[in-house]
Design a protein around this motif. Structure first.
Motif, short mmCIF file in Angstrom:
data_model
loop_
_atom_site.label_atom_id
_atom_site.label_comp_id
_atom_site.label_asym_id
_atom_site.label_seq_id
_atom_site.Cartn_x
_atom_site.Cartn_y
_atom_site.Cartn_z
N VAL A 341 -35.66 44.71 11.85
CA VAL A 341 -35.94 43.36 11.36
C VAL A 341 -37.21 43.43 10.53
CG1 VAL A 341 -36.39 40.97 11.99
CG2 VAL A 341 -34.84 42.35 13.40
N GLY A 342 -37.07 43.27 9.24
CA GLY A 342 -38.22 43.33 8.35
C GLY A 342 -38.51 41.99 7.72
N VAL A 343 -39.76 41.75 7.38
CA VAL A 343 -40.16 40.53 6.70
C VAL A 343 -40.22 40.81 5.20
CG1 VAL A 343 -42.00 38.80 6.47
CG2 VAL A 343 -41.46 39.76 8.72
N LEU A 344 -39.70 39.89 4.40
CA LEU A 344 -39.67 40.06 2.95
C LEU A 344 -41.07 40.35 2.41
CD1 LEU A 344 -38.10 39.82 0.24
CD2 LEU A 344 -38.77 37.39 0.24
N LYS A 345 -41.15 41.35 1.53
CA LYS A 345 -42.39 41.68 0.84
C LYS A 345 -42.18 41.51 -0.66
CE LYS A 345 -43.57 45.04 4.41
NZ LYS A 345 -42.40 44.68 5.25
N ARG A 346 -43.18 40.94 -1.32
CA ARG A 346 -43.07 40.78 -2.78
C ARG A 346 -43.65 42.02 -3.44
NH1 ARG A 346 -44.45 39.80 -7.63
NH2 ARG A 346 -46.71 39.97 -7.38
N LEU A 347 -42.80 43.03 -3.61
CA LEU A 347 -43.23 44.26 -4.25
C LEU A 347 -43.56 43.98 -5.72
CD1 LEU A 347 -40.53 46.69 -2.81
CD2 LEU A 347 -42.78 46.15 -1.86
N LYS A 348 -44.65 44.54 -6.19
CA LYS A 348 -45.05 44.34 -7.59
C LYS A 348 -43.93 44.82 -8.52
CE LYS A 348 -50.10 44.45 -7.29
NZ LYS A 348 -50.26 44.32 -5.85
N GLY A 349 -43.52 43.94 -9.42
CA GLY A 349 -42.48 44.27 -10.37
C GLY A 349 -41.08 43.87 -9.95
N SER A 350 -40.89 43.53 -8.67
CA SER A 350 -39.53 43.18 -8.22
C SER A 350 -39.15 41.79 -8.72
CB SER A 350 -39.44 43.25 -6.70
OG SER A 350 -40.33 42.32 -6.10
N PRO A 351 -37.88 41.58 -9.09
CA PRO A 351 -37.45 40.31 -9.66
C PRO A 351 -37.49 39.13 -8.70
CG PRO A 351 -35.90 42.07 -10.20
CD PRO A 351 -36.82 42.61 -9.16
N ILE A 352 -37.77 39.37 -7.41
CA ILE A 352 -37.81 38.28 -6.44
C ILE A 352 -38.84 37.23 -6.82
CG2 ILE A 352 -39.57 39.23 -4.87
CD1 ILE A 352 -36.24 37.84 -3.64
N ILE A 353 -39.79 37.59 -7.67
CA ILE A 353 -40.85 36.66 -8.06
C ILE A 353 -40.31 35.41 -8.74
CG2 ILE A 353 -41.27 37.72 -10.31
CD1 ILE A 353 -44.27 37.20 -9.86
N ARG A 354 -39.13 35.49 -9.35
CA ARG A 354 -38.59 34.34 -10.06
C ARG A 354 -38.24 33.19 -9.13
NH1 ARG A 354 -32.95 33.57 -10.83
NH2 ARG A 354 -31.65 34.98 -9.60
N HIS A 355 -38.16 33.48 -7.82
CA HIS A 355 -37.83 32.43 -6.86
C HIS A 355 -39.06 31.79 -6.23
CE1 HIS A 355 -33.65 33.59 -7.12
NE2 HIS A 355 -33.94 34.84 -6.78
N SER A 356 -40.24 32.25 -6.60
CA SER A 356 -41.46 31.82 -5.90
C SER A 356 -41.65 30.31 -5.96
CB SER A 356 -42.69 32.53 -6.48
OG SER A 356 -42.64 33.90 -6.21
N GLU A 357 -41.58 29.73 -7.13
CA GLU A 357 -41.81 28.29 -7.24
C GLU A 357 -40.60 27.46 -6.79
OE1 GLU A 357 -44.69 26.88 -7.53
OE2 GLU A 357 -45.43 28.94 -7.52
N PRO A 358 -39.36 27.79 -7.24
CA PRO A 358 -38.23 26.97 -6.79
C PRO A 358 -38.09 26.89 -5.27
CG PRO A 358 -37.56 28.41 -8.59
CD PRO A 358 -38.94 28.82 -8.22
N PHE A 359 -38.46 27.94 -4.56
CA PHE A 359 -38.29 27.96 -3.11
C PHE A 359 -39.65 27.96 -2.37
CE2 PHE A 359 -34.30 29.46 -4.79
CZ PHE A 359 -33.38 28.79 -4.01
N GLN A 360 -40.71 27.61 -3.12
CA GLN A 360 -42.05 27.47 -2.54
C GLN A 360 -42.41 28.68 -1.67
OE1 GLN A 360 -42.53 23.56 -0.67
NE2 GLN A 360 -40.92 22.76 -2.01
N MET A 361 -42.19 29.84 -2.21
CA MET A 361 -42.44 31.08 -1.47
C MET A 361 -43.90 31.47 -1.63
SD MET A 361 -38.87 33.06 -2.22
CE MET A 361 -38.99 34.03 -0.75
N ARG A 362 -44.59 31.57 -0.51
CA ARG A 362 -46.01 31.91 -0.51
C ARG A 362 -46.18 33.27 0.16
NH1 ARG A 362 -45.33 28.69 -3.72
NH2 ARG A 362 -46.01 26.51 -3.76
#
Length: 503
Positions: A341-362
């Motif tokens: 069971v891992g917690v999501l990490k925002r790896l530098k350069g990964s495209p997951i960053i595009r969801h930061s604002e729409p899903f209020q990801m901090r």
């Protein structure tokens, strides 16, 4: 003394850097002027700086990763203070993306982004000849694999005796899962099979018996996979152990037949599930056939002797706690040997960053950049899930509670383990460094308290696990529990039996 030192800070001593060995293998004529120096993240950076500078290198190449980012920053700062003339060249995934505002990059002399296998040698050649490179940042394109010298000869005898040996049969990944840096790859490319198998043979002859493949998708090319598996089957002995990362919904018949031939204890498969929620999968561009994945996991669990290590991620965009719980329960029902069971990490350069604002990801601003909250999971709930993950690793994945775990989970794995996790934290205030004997006692109290398991049932089950643990000194609950079959104290029964044998 070496003019070039290749260095990195590994997470643990047992790890050996494959990346450094690729750089060393491809230095060409500069290789006699270079050396590899590996450390861990445990020593003080000032002590590492002292060890590096005592050899008076002209160039230090430093591999920077998510686990060593903070320590590496401190190390570079010290090196430039004490020996500003020493040229520092950075590389690695942590500095290959979003490097513009990183302090470590500002302090270093040069940065190579991407796969530096050949670019590092070219840069060192320029620097040692007194030439000035055109810029501080060198963008390295992926080199053609056939042009690379393989690195495996540079594992030392000490590495082979005491450390994990990493190998790769291919590079890249054709999938675009947005939480992963491999989403930036165009495809997966295999190394030339003959040369790679020859390298494996040499490692095997030198005594390597534990091979950890770092390929993202080992089973993507079944022909290549089967050829490599057949290589190891022909050399199978009691010490051989292989680790592969596989995609869950791709298991053709020829590959199945080969996997079935591996004996128990020789094969571990890491299987990335991440989520069973189709909407979340679409959102993060993860293409996964859930029905096939579940069927393949069921088949692997029941028809092979492979050790199955399956992964789930907490905090994906669009996923709330109930969605994660549903995925966890579905996966638990398939009974892999471990659920990571891992917690999501925002790896530098990964495209997951595009969801930061729409899903209020901090995200945590410091490594490992774990998600702190989303629009679906607030910070307190994310903390509860973090503790769930840590306790799951401590109890379920440790393998020490094989008899007790089904009692703990019953037919509601997520809900019951979350209830136990909440109780355990409120009782201890700890998420690590719980002594094993005390953990047995806490499991007993959690089972018989909030989870309402009959005390005698809990004691008998935990006793079976405790007897396998090798711990000296029985926990208090095993000394005091009453056996409902005859109403006698369990310890008293054992004492009476011993007396009877003596008489």
């Amino acid at each position: 003394m070496p003019e070039i030192i290749l260095a990195t800070l590994n997470a643990k001593h047992i790890h050996a850097s494959l990346g450094l060995r690729y750089l060393y293998a491809n230095l060409g004529e500069l290789q006699p002027r270079a050396a590899i120096r590996e450390f861990t993240i445990d020593p003080w950076p000032i002590d590492i700086a002292e060890q590096l500078l005592v050899e008076q290198p002209r160039i230090i190449g430093l591999g920077v990763y998510i686990w060593n980012a903070e320590r590496s920053q401190q190390l570079v700062s010290l090196l430039k203070q004490v020996s500003p003339e020493t040229i520092i060249v950075l590389g690695g995934p942590e500095v290959s993306h979003e490097w513009q505002n990183q302090a470590i990059v500002a302090q270093a002399d040069y940065l190579i982004t991407g796969q530096a296998d050949l670019a590092f040698a070219a840069l060192c050649d320029q620097l040692l000849r007194g030439e000035q490179p055109p810029g501080k940042v060198i963008e390295a394109s992926p080199p053609p694999l056939e042009t690379l010298q393989l690195p495996y000869a540079y594992y030392t005898e000490q590495d082979i005796a005491h450390r994990l040996i990493y190998v790769e049969a291919s590079r890249g990944c054709p999938f675009k899962c947005e939480f992963c840096l491999s989403a930036l790859d165009r495809s997966a490319v295999p190394f030339e099979r003959g040369a790679f198998i020859q390298a494996l043979e040499q490692l095997y002859q030198r005594g390597v018996r534990h091979f950890k493949f770092v390929d993202r998708t080992f089973n993507l090319n079944p022909e290549q996979s089967v050829a490599l598996l057949e290589f190891f089957l022909a050399r199978m002995d009691e010490q051989l152990f292989l680790h592969f990362e596989v995609i869950p919904d791709h298991l053709p018949e020829r590959l199945r037949c080969t996997l079935q031939r591996f004996p128990a204890g020789s094969l571990q498969l890491e299987i990335g599930i991440q989520t069973f929620n189709p909407q979340v999968q679409r959102l993060i561009n993860r293409k996964q056939d859930n029905a096939k994945s579940q069927a393949n996991l069921h088949w692997l669990r029941n028809e092979t002797q492979a050790h199955l290590h399956a992964d789930l991620i907490i905090g994906l965009p669009g996923e709330d706690m109930q969605s994660f719980a549903d995925s966890f329960d579905q996966l638990a029902a398939l009974a892999p040997h471990e659920i990571q069971v891992g917690v999501l990490k925002r790896l530098k350069g990964s495209p997951i960053i595009r969801h930061s604002e729409p899903f209020q990801m901090r995200y945590n601003p410091a490594a490992p950049y774990n998600v702190l909250s989303t629009d679906r999971i607030d910070f307190p709930t994310m903390q509860r899930l973090n503790r769930f993950a840590r306790y799951w690793e401590m109890v379920a994945n440790s393998g020490r509670f094989q008899r007790s775990l089904p009692l703990l989970l019953d037919n509601q794995p997520f809900d019951r383990f979350m209830q136990f996790s909440d109780w355990l934290f409120s009782t201890t205030g700890q998420v690590h460094r719980i002594a094993l004997k005390r953990l047995f006692e806490l499991l007993h109290d959690g089972l018989t308290g909030p989870l309402s398991v009959p005390p005698a049932t809990a004691a008998r089950t935990l006793e079976a696990d405790f007897n396998r643990s090798g711990i000296k000194g029985r926990p208090q609950f095993l000394r005091n529990t009453v056996d409902p079959d005859d109403g006698a104290n369990l310890t008293t029964n054992r004492h009476a039996a011993r007396q009877a044998r003596h008489h």
